[in-house]
Design an enzyme around this catalytic site. Structure first.
Site, PDB file in Angstrom:
ATOM      1  N   ASN A   1       6.561   9.284   8.325  1.00 16.66           N
ATOM      2  CA  ASN A   1       5.538  10.280   7.998  1.00 16.66           C
ATOM      3  C   ASN A   1       6.103  11.674   7.773  1.00 16.66           C
ATOM      4  O   ASN A   1       5.485  12.498   7.120  1.00 16.66           O
ATOM      5  CB  ASN A   1       4.488  10.347   9.111  1.00 16.66           C
ATOM      6  CG  ASN A   1       3.714   9.042   9.191  1.00 16.66           C
ATOM      7  OD1 ASN A   1       3.198   8.555   8.196  1.00 16.66           O
ATOM      8  ND2 ASN A   1       3.673   8.455  10.378  1.00 16.66           N
TER       9      ASN A   1
ATOM     10  N   ARG B   1      33.871   7.032  -9.035  1.00 18.75           N
ATOM     11  CA  ARG B   1      32.545   7.243  -9.614  1.00 18.75           C
ATOM     12  C   ARG B   1      32.108   6.007 -10.406  1.00 18.75           C
ATOM     13  O   ARG B   1      32.889   5.085 -10.615  1.00 18.75           O
ATOM     14  CB  ARG B   1      32.582   8.495 -10.486  1.00 18.75           C
ATOM     15  CG  ARG B   1      32.747   9.778  -9.666  1.00 18.75           C
ATOM     16  CD  ARG B   1      32.931  10.982 -10.551  1.00 18.75           C
ATOM     17  NE  ARG B   1      31.893  11.054 -11.584  1.00 18.75           N
ATOM     18  CZ  ARG B   1      32.021  11.706 -12.738  1.00 18.75           C
ATOM     19  NH1 ARG B   1      33.143  12.354 -13.009  1.00 18.75           N
ATOM     20  NH2 ARG B   1      31.047  11.708 -13.615  1.00 18.75           N
TER      21      ARG B   1
ATOM     22  N   GLY C   1      -0.953   6.694  -0.066  1.00 22.22           N
ATOM     23  CA  GLY C   1      -1.060   7.849   0.833  1.00 22.22           C
ATOM     24  C   GLY C   1      -0.296   9.040   0.281  1.00 22.22           C
ATOM     25  O   GLY C   1       0.744   8.881  -0.367  1.00 22.22           O
TER      26      GLY C   1
ATOM     27  N   ARG D   1       2.665  15.208   5.228  1.00 24.64           N
ATOM     28  CA  ARG D   1       3.593  15.747   6.228  1.00 24.64           C
ATOM     29  C   ARG D   1       5.064  15.707   5.802  1.00 24.64           C
ATOM     30  O   ARG D   1       5.922  16.265   6.481  1.00 24.64           O
ATOM     31  CB  ARG D   1       3.379  15.040   7.574  1.00 24.64           C
ATOM     32  CG  ARG D   1       2.049  15.463   8.205  1.00 24.64           C
ATOM     33  CD  ARG D   1       2.007  15.095   9.662  1.00 24.64           C
ATOM     34  NE  ARG D   1       1.788  13.675   9.846  1.00 24.64           N
ATOM     35  CZ  ARG D   1       2.265  12.997  10.896  1.00 24.64           C
ATOM     36  NH1 ARG D   1       3.008  13.590  11.799  1.00 24.64           N
ATOM     37  NH2 ARG D   1       2.007  11.712  11.015  1.00 24.64           N
TER      38      ARG D   1
ATOM     39  N   LEU E   1       0.842  -1.201   0.000  1.00 20.76           N
ATOM     40  CA  LEU E   1       0.000   0.000   0.000  1.00 20.76           C
ATOM     41  C   LEU E   1       0.875   1.249   0.000  1.00 20.76           C
ATOM     42  O   LEU E   1       1.686   1.441   0.902  1.00 20.76           O
ATOM     43  CB  LEU E   1      -0.929  -0.003   1.216  1.00 20.76           C
ATOM     44  CG  LEU E   1      -1.770  -1.264   1.411  1.00 20.76           C
ATOM     45  CD1 LEU E   1      -2.815  -1.039   2.488  1.00 20.76           C
ATOM     46  CD2 LEU E   1      -2.420  -1.701   0.098  1.00 20.76           C
TER      47      LEU E   1
ATOM     48  N   GLY F   1      -4.082   0.558  16.041  1.00 20.46           N
ATOM     49  CA  GLY F   1      -5.223  -0.331  16.212  1.00 20.46           C
ATOM     50  C   GLY F   1      -4.868  -1.370  17.268  1.00 20.46           C
ATOM     51  O   GLY F   1      -3.704  -1.743  17.415  1.00 20.46           O
TER      52      GLY F   1
ATOM     53  N   TYR G   1      36.597  14.538 -22.685  1.00 17.58           N
ATOM     54  CA  TYR G   1      35.363  15.161 -23.162  1.00 17.58           C
ATOM     55  C   TYR G   1      35.699  16.334 -24.064  1.00 17.58           C
ATOM     56  O   TYR G   1      36.443  17.238 -23.663  1.00 17.58           O
ATOM     57  CB  TYR G   1      34.565  15.615 -21.927  1.00 17.58           C
ATOM     58  CG  TYR G   1      33.200  16.171 -22.212  1.00 17.58           C
ATOM     59  CD1 TYR G   1      32.306  15.505 -23.046  1.00 17.58           C
ATOM     60  CD2 TYR G   1      32.788  17.357 -21.605  1.00 17.58           C
ATOM     61  CE1 TYR G   1      31.039  16.013 -23.281  1.00 17.58           C
ATOM     62  CE2 TYR G   1      31.518  17.863 -21.831  1.00 17.58           C
ATOM     63  CZ  TYR G   1      30.646  17.191 -22.671  1.00 17.58           C
ATOM     64  OH  TYR G   1      29.391  17.703 -22.882  1.00 17.58           O
TER      65      TYR G   1
HETATM   66  C1  UD1 Z   1      -2.950   1.299  10.176  1.00 15.35           C
HETATM   67  C2  UD1 Z   1      -3.912   0.291  10.803  1.00 15.35           C
HETATM   68  C3  UD1 Z   1      -3.694   0.274  12.306  1.00 15.35           C
HETATM   69  C4  UD1 Z   1      -2.238  -0.048  12.603  1.00 15.35           C
HETATM   70  C5  UD1 Z   1      -1.306   0.926  11.886  1.00 15.35           C
HETATM   71  C6  UD1 Z   1       0.118   0.469  12.029  1.00 15.35           C
HETATM   72  C7  UD1 Z   1      -5.892   0.296   9.398  1.00 15.35           C
HETATM   73  C8  UD1 Z   1      -7.299   0.753   9.249  1.00 15.35           C
HETATM   74  N1  UD1 Z   1      -5.257   0.674  10.503  1.00 15.35           N
HETATM   75  O1  UD1 Z   1      -3.349   2.564  10.664  1.00 15.35           O
HETATM   76  O2  UD1 Z   1      -4.525  -0.701  12.894  1.00 15.35           O
HETATM   77  O3  UD1 Z   1      -2.040  -0.006  14.019  1.00 15.35           O
HETATM   78  O4  UD1 Z   1      -1.602   0.967  10.487  1.00 15.35           O
HETATM   79  O5  UD1 Z   1       0.968   1.429  11.484  1.00 15.35           O
HETATM   80  O6  UD1 Z   1      -5.404  -0.417   8.566  1.00 15.35           O
HETATM   81  N2  UD1 Z   1      -2.940   3.658   2.446  1.00 15.35           N
HETATM   82  C9  UD1 Z   1      -3.321   3.625   1.142  1.00 15.35           C
HETATM   83  N3  UD1 Z   1      -4.597   3.948   0.803  1.00 15.35           N
HETATM   84  C10 UD1 Z   1      -5.518   4.305   1.732  1.00 15.35           C
HETATM   85  C11 UD1 Z   1      -5.112   4.340   3.079  1.00 15.35           C
HETATM   86  C12 UD1 Z   1      -3.817   3.998   3.418  1.00 15.35           C
HETATM   87  O7  UD1 Z   1      -2.532   3.305   0.251  1.00 15.35           O
HETATM   88  O8  UD1 Z   1      -6.653   4.583   1.339  1.00 15.35           O
HETATM   89  C13 UD1 Z   1      -1.565   3.294   2.797  1.00 15.35           C
HETATM   90  C14 UD1 Z   1      -0.805   4.470   3.386  1.00 15.35           C
HETATM   91  O9  UD1 Z   1      -0.108   5.152   2.377  1.00 15.35           O
HETATM   92  C15 UD1 Z   1       0.143   3.787   4.365  1.00 15.35           C
HETATM   93  C16 UD1 Z   1      -0.594   2.523   4.783  1.00 15.35           C
HETATM   94  O10 UD1 Z   1      -1.609   2.326   3.815  1.00 15.35           O
HETATM   95  O11 UD1 Z   1       1.344   3.382   3.756  1.00 15.35           O
HETATM   96  C17 UD1 Z   1      -1.202   2.650   6.167  1.00 15.35           C
HETATM   97  O12 UD1 Z   1      -2.127   3.708   6.185  1.00 15.35           O
HETATM   98  P1  UD1 Z   1      -2.235   4.693   7.415  1.00 15.35           P
HETATM   99  O13 UD1 Z   1      -3.248   5.710   7.088  1.00 15.35           O
HETATM  100  O14 UD1 Z   1      -0.899   5.157   7.829  1.00 15.35           O
HETATM  101  O15 UD1 Z   1      -2.820   3.711   8.527  1.00 15.35           O
HETATM  102  P2  UD1 Z   1      -2.856   3.970  10.071  1.00 15.35           P
HETATM  103  O16 UD1 Z   1      -3.907   4.959  10.369  1.00 15.35           O
HETATM  104  O17 UD1 Z   1      -1.492   4.252  10.551  1.00 15.35           O
HETATM  105 CA    CA Z   2       0.529   4.853   9.686  1.00 11.96          CA
END
Ligand code: UD1
Ligand code: CA
Length: 454
Positions: free
Chosen positions: A230, A319, A15, A19, A12, A144, A373
């Site tokens: 982040n 290099r 995001g 930040r 995934l 979570g 060169y």
């Molecule tokens: C998530 C978990 C949480 C856990 C935590 C650990 C969920 C709902 N929650 O929360 O239980 O404790 O990770 O770090 O899964 N992303 C996408 N698309 C989206 C949303 C997120 O690609 O629609 C990606 C983000 O870029 C990121 C990852 O998923 O790399 C996690 O998303 P994030 O929003 O950071 O999850 P948390 O709220 O931290």
């Molecule tokens: Ca996170």
């Protein structure tokens, strides 16, 4: 993950990474010289995924380019709107239509998941339908929480949705999920966004699996492994952690680092045993150093190979394409690019060697420059074995110097020199007795006149 099954890796990475305050997608920020997302791919390598799917959003084109540079078979799917981790995984459904096997879900901004953890997840998957990665946290923050019953995982509750008694739980969700592909997408179909964030939560598949009477389990790891990036400050902390780990690994492999905290490595740096690395040395991507080499202080190396017994620096710059054979010496203020320095050859002081081949045992005098060169194209300099290039020689490429040939100091060599020949390409010295003194007297007289003293 049962050994007889294929594994598809889903990372995934959609995001926005707001930040980071950056034009560059968050997962492309480098750690140890390679993008964060590549670290996640590398963590999962132990699972030998037959498919890798990156869920990208912001900057998807750049993400595609970077991940395919690492592994050209990597697929990228788009998540246009970020509606949660469950929704993100769903974006891979079409790409994985008909895929029979397991799915492993990782986050692209979480670079430190260890091979041991992946191994434990795979093992747990052999007797669980769904497996999550958990971690015991001293300060569980907004993670979570895992609701367990003995070894069984019952459900996951996000911090925002958790009741006070649930928030007291210290066993947290590290984010990784492993499950059968077909099952995972079926469960995700049933996930709703009826929660405090209005998002589709990936961990909700646990509760849905339990409702169907399936097994869900968890393995745990250190919280540091699940450290996400982040902000730029997080990235700096991660870089420090990465460097410390790499230094420890290098030293474990039998390398001496006189001042480990001042030496910086890349994810792919390889250093052979009994090599000595002095303080303040920087390794860019693509460097391999064999055993018994000596890298002296303040040297900078990238994309190069240093063979056994070679000595580099202090203050040397290697290099891309620099290849040093055994027992070669590259000294202070010497830059080498795209050049083979063959066995025992020496370039000890203040030189630039680019697009060249330097034969065995050849000595390159101080201040020698390969003029490679012409403003438009690059040209090659070839020097044979046992040659002696006088100090401050300009080798105007393309040019070839034969075995055991010599060039006189200060020569500008524009045409080939045959084996065994001495090339002198500079004005002949002319000495005029007494002229210096006479000239000086005249100049002093002129100045005195101007100053009005006479
Ligand atoms: C998530 C978990 C949480 C856990 C935590 C650990 C969920 C709902 N929650 O929360 O239980 O404790 O990770 O770090 O899964 N992303 C996408 N698309 C989206 C949303 C997120 O690609 O629609 C990606 C983000 O870029 C990121 C990852 O998923 O790399 C996690 O998303 P994030 O929003 O950071 O999850 P948390 O709220 O931290
Ligand atoms: Ca996170």
């Amino acid at each position: 993950m049962s050994a007889d099954k294929n594994t598809a890796l889903i990372i995934l990475a959609a995001g926005r990474g707001t930040r980071m305050n950056s034009e560059l997608p968050k997962v492309l920020h480098p750690l140890g010289g390679t993008p964060l997302v590549v670290h996640a791919m590398d963590s999962a390598a132990l699972a030998e995924p037959t498919r890798t799917i990156i869920v990208a959003g912001h900057g998807a084109d750049a993400v595609t380019k970077a991940v395919q540079e690492y592994d050209e078979t990597t697929e990228v799917v788009l998540q246009e709107e970020q509606l949660g981790t469950g929704h993100a995984v769903m974006q891979a459904r079409e790409a994985l239509a008909g895929f029979d096997g397991n799915v492993l879900v990782l986050f692209g901004d979480t670079p430190f998941i260890s091979k041991t953890t992946i191994e434990a997840l795979l093992e747990a998957r052999t007797h669980n339908d769904v497996v999550l990665l958990g971690m015991d946290c001293v300060d569980p923050k907004r993670y979570g929480r895992l609701i367990t019953d003995g070894d069984s995982l019952e459900r996951v509750v996000e911090y925002k949705d958790a009741a006070p008694f649930e928030r007291r739980i210290t066993l947290c969700n590290g984010g990784i999920v492993a499950a059968d592909a077909k099952l995972l997408f079926e469960l995700l179909d049933a996930v709703s966004n009826d929660n405090a964030s209005g998002e589709y939560y990936l961990p909700d598949v646990v509760q849905l699996a339990r409702q169907r009477g399936l097994n869900a389990g968890f393995v745990t790891c250190e919280e540091s492994e699940t450290q996400g990036i982040n902000t730029r400050a997080d990235l700096a902390i991660a870089e420090k952690l990465f460097q410390d780990m790499k230094r420890a690994e290098v030293m474990d492999n039998g390398v001496t680092l006189t001042a480990p905290e001042t030496v910086f490595f890349c994810y792919d740096t390889y250093i052979g045993g009994d090599t000595l690395i002095e303080p303040n040395v920087i390794f860019g991507p693509g460097v391999t150093v064999e055993n018994d080499a000596h890298i002296r202080a303040f040297s900078h190396l990238e994309g190069c190979h240093v063979s056994r017994g070679a000595q580099v620096g202090p203050y040397a710059r290697l290099r891309p394409g620099a290849e040093l054979a055994e027992f070669t010496r590259i000294g202070n203020f010497v830059e080498v690019k795209n050049a083979q320095i063959l066995e025992g050859a020496k370039v000890n002081h203040l030189s630039y060697i680019g697009d060249a081949e330097i034969g065995k045992g050849t000595n390159i005098g101080a201040g020698t420059i390969t003029c490679n060169y012409d403003g438009v194209m690059k040209h090659k300099t070839t020097i044979g074995e046992g040659a002696f290039i006088g100090s401050n020689t300009m080798l105007v490429a393309p040019v070839t110097i034969g075995d055991e040939a010599m060039t006189a100091s200060g020569s500008v060599i524009t045409s080939d020199v045959e084996a065994g020949a001495l090339a002198v390409a500079r004005a002949r010295q002319d000495v005029k007795p007494g002229l210096a003194r006479r000239l000086m007297d005249k100049l002093k007289a002129t100045k005195a006149k101007l100053d009005g003293k006479v």
